[in-house]
Design a protein around this motif. Structure first.
Motif, mmCIF file in Angstrom:
data_model
loop_
_atom_site.group_PDB
_atom_site.id
_atom_site.type_symbol
_atom_site.label_atom_id
_atom_site.label_comp_id
_atom_site.label_asym_id
_atom_site.label_seq_id
_atom_site.Cartn_x
_atom_site.Cartn_y
_atom_site.Cartn_z
ATOM 1 N N TRP A 54 -0.282 1.968 -11.098
ATOM 2 C CA TRP A 54 -0.742 0.714 -10.499
ATOM 3 C C TRP A 54 -1.069 0.954 -9.024
ATOM 4 O O TRP A 54 -0.644 1.931 -8.418
ATOM 5 N N PHE A 55 -1.834 0.013 -8.470
ATOM 6 C CA PHE A 55 -2.197 0.062 -7.054
ATOM 7 C C PHE A 55 -2.199 -1.356 -6.506
ATOM 8 O O PHE A 55 -2.604 -2.302 -7.185
ATOM 9 N N ALA A 56 -1.747 -1.509 -5.259
ATOM 10 C CA ALA A 56 -1.775 -2.809 -4.579
ATOM 11 C C ALA A 56 -2.348 -2.631 -3.189
ATOM 12 O O ALA A 56 -1.980 -1.699 -2.466
ATOM 13 N N GLY A 57 -3.285 -3.508 -2.820
ATOM 14 C CA GLY A 57 -3.895 -3.495 -1.498
ATOM 15 C C GLY A 57 -3.220 -4.459 -0.558
ATOM 16 O O GLY A 57 -2.044 -4.834 -0.754
ATOM 17 N N PRO A 58 -3.936 -4.922 0.465
ATOM 18 C CA PRO A 58 -3.342 -5.814 1.464
ATOM 19 C C PRO A 58 -2.785 -7.111 0.897
ATOM 20 O O PRO A 58 -1.839 -7.677 1.468
ATOM 21 N N ASP A 59 -3.358 -7.609 -0.213
ATOM 22 C CA ASP A 59 -2.870 -8.878 -0.765
ATOM 23 C C ASP A 59 -1.618 -8.710 -1.607
ATOM 24 O O ASP A 59 -1.021 -9.707 -2.055
#
Length: 292
Positions: A54-59
Motif C-alpha cells: 500500500w501507499f499513502a500520500g499527503p492526505d
C-alpha cells in the motif's frame, strides 16, 4: 523475514553539475518494515518488481500497490508505504537529485502529481539499477559519474515501462509521427483523432513532454536534417518533403531552431553516402560494416 542490500553516496558539488547524481541505491525483498510517515528533500524511485502492499500520500489515504509498479517520492511531499505483511514484496530503490530533475519533471518523466504509476514490465528499470549496483563497488573512482549516468537511463526506462504507454509510445503520438509531413494544423490533427485541440495537447504533453506543435516540428526538422546531410536535394525540395510549401518560411524556421540556415547546415554536415541512405535502425547485434 526480509533481505536488504543498500549503499548511500555523497557526490561532490562538481558532480551535481552533471545534472543528476545518485544518492543511494538498494535492493530489498520480503516482509519489509513500513516506511514513514516521512518527508524527503530529494527524489526516490521505488520500483516494485513483485508482490503487493500500500501507499499513502499527503492526505493519508491508503491505496493498494500491486507489482509491477513505480512509487515516485518527490521532495517536500509526505508519504507512507509498506509491503503486505503476509506476502511482502520485491523492490529496487534509487535516491537521486540534481538540477536536471526540474527538466525531467517538465517533460513528464517524473510525475509529482502521480506518485503511483503502474508499469508494464520492470526488466529495463532493473537493468539500470543493476548498473548502479555494479558501480557501487568499494573504491570505484568512477562511482559518481557511472551511477549518475545510470539515473538518466533509469528515468528513460521507467518512462518506457509505463503501463499506459507502449514500448513505441502512445498510439496518438505514433499517428502524429506518421502524419507529421502532411500540411495539417494542430486542430486538423486533433479532429482526425476525435479530439479537441486542448485534449490533443494534454495527450502529447503527457506522452512527449511538449506541445503538439513542437512534437511535429521536431520530427519535421529531424527529417530535414537527414535529407540535407545525406543528399543533394534543393532546399525548396527538402521543405516540401517535410511539409512546408514556402521554402523561405522553412529556411527561417530551420535557422531559428537549428541555429544556422539549411545551406550552411548542409555544408557543415553533408557527406556522400555509399549505397544510399536508409531509415532502418541498425541491428545492434549485427551492425553495418564498411568494406574498404
Amino acid at each position: 523475514m526480509y533481505h536488504t542490500w543498500m549503499r548511500f553516496f555523497t557526490p561532490s558539488p562538481l558532480h551535481h553539475r552533471l545534472g543528476l547524481v545518485c544518492l543511494g541505491v538498494g535492493l530489498q525483498h520480503g516482509t519489509l518494515p513500513t516506511v514513514g510517515p516521512r518527508t524527503l528533500d530529494h527524489h526516490v524511485a521505488v520500483v516494485i518488481n513483485a508482490g503487493s502492499g500500500w501507499f499513502a500520500g499527503p492526505d493519508g489515504r491508503r491505496v493498494p500497490v500491486t507489482a509491477p509498479s513505480l512509487i515516485w517520492l518527490t521532495p517536500g511531499t509526505p508519504h507512507h508505504y509498506g509491503a503486505d505483511p503476509a506476502t511482502g514484496w520485491d523492490e529496487s530503490f534509487v535516491d537521486f537529485t540534481g538540477p536536471a530533475t526540474t527538466t525531467y519533471t517538465e517533460l513528464g518523466y517524473i510525475e509529482p502529481d502521480r506518485p503511483l504509476v503502474p508499469l508494464a514490465d520492470t526488466a529495463a528499470p532493473r537493468a539500470a539499477v543493476g548498473r548502479m549496483v555494479r558501480a557501487a563497488r568499494r573504491g570505484n573512482p568512477l562511482l559518481e559519474v557511472e551511477t549518475g549516468a545510470a539515473v538518466h537511463e533509469l528515468l528513460v526506462a521507467l518512462r518506457r515501462a509505463r503501463a499506459d504507454v507502449g514500448p513505441d509510445g502512445d498510439p496518438v503520438l505514433q499517428a502524429l509521427a506518421r502524419d507529421a509531413f502532411q500540411p495539417l494544423s494542430v486542430a486538423e490533427h486533433a479532429a482526425r483523432h476525435g479530439m479537441t485541440s486542448a485534449e490533443l495537447r494534454t495527450v502529447v504533453r503527457r506522452g512527449a513532454g511538449c506541445s503538439p506543435k513542437d512534437y511535429l516540428l521536431g520530427i519535421r526538422l529531424g527529417r530535414a536534417k537527414e535529407l540535407l546531410a545525406t543528399g543533394d536535394l534543393p532546399v525548396a525540395a527538402v521543405a516540401r518533403r517535410v511539409g512546408y510549401d514556402d521554402p523561405a518560411y522553412f529556411s527561417r524556421l530551420f535557422a531559428r531552431r537549428v541555429g544556422m540556415a539549411p545551406v550552411r547546415f548542409r555544408e557543415q554536415q553533408g557527406r556522400s553516402v555509399p549505397g544510399g541512405w536508409s531509415d532502418r535502425v541498425p541491428d545492434a547485434e549485427h551492425p553495418p560494416t564498411v568494406i574498404p
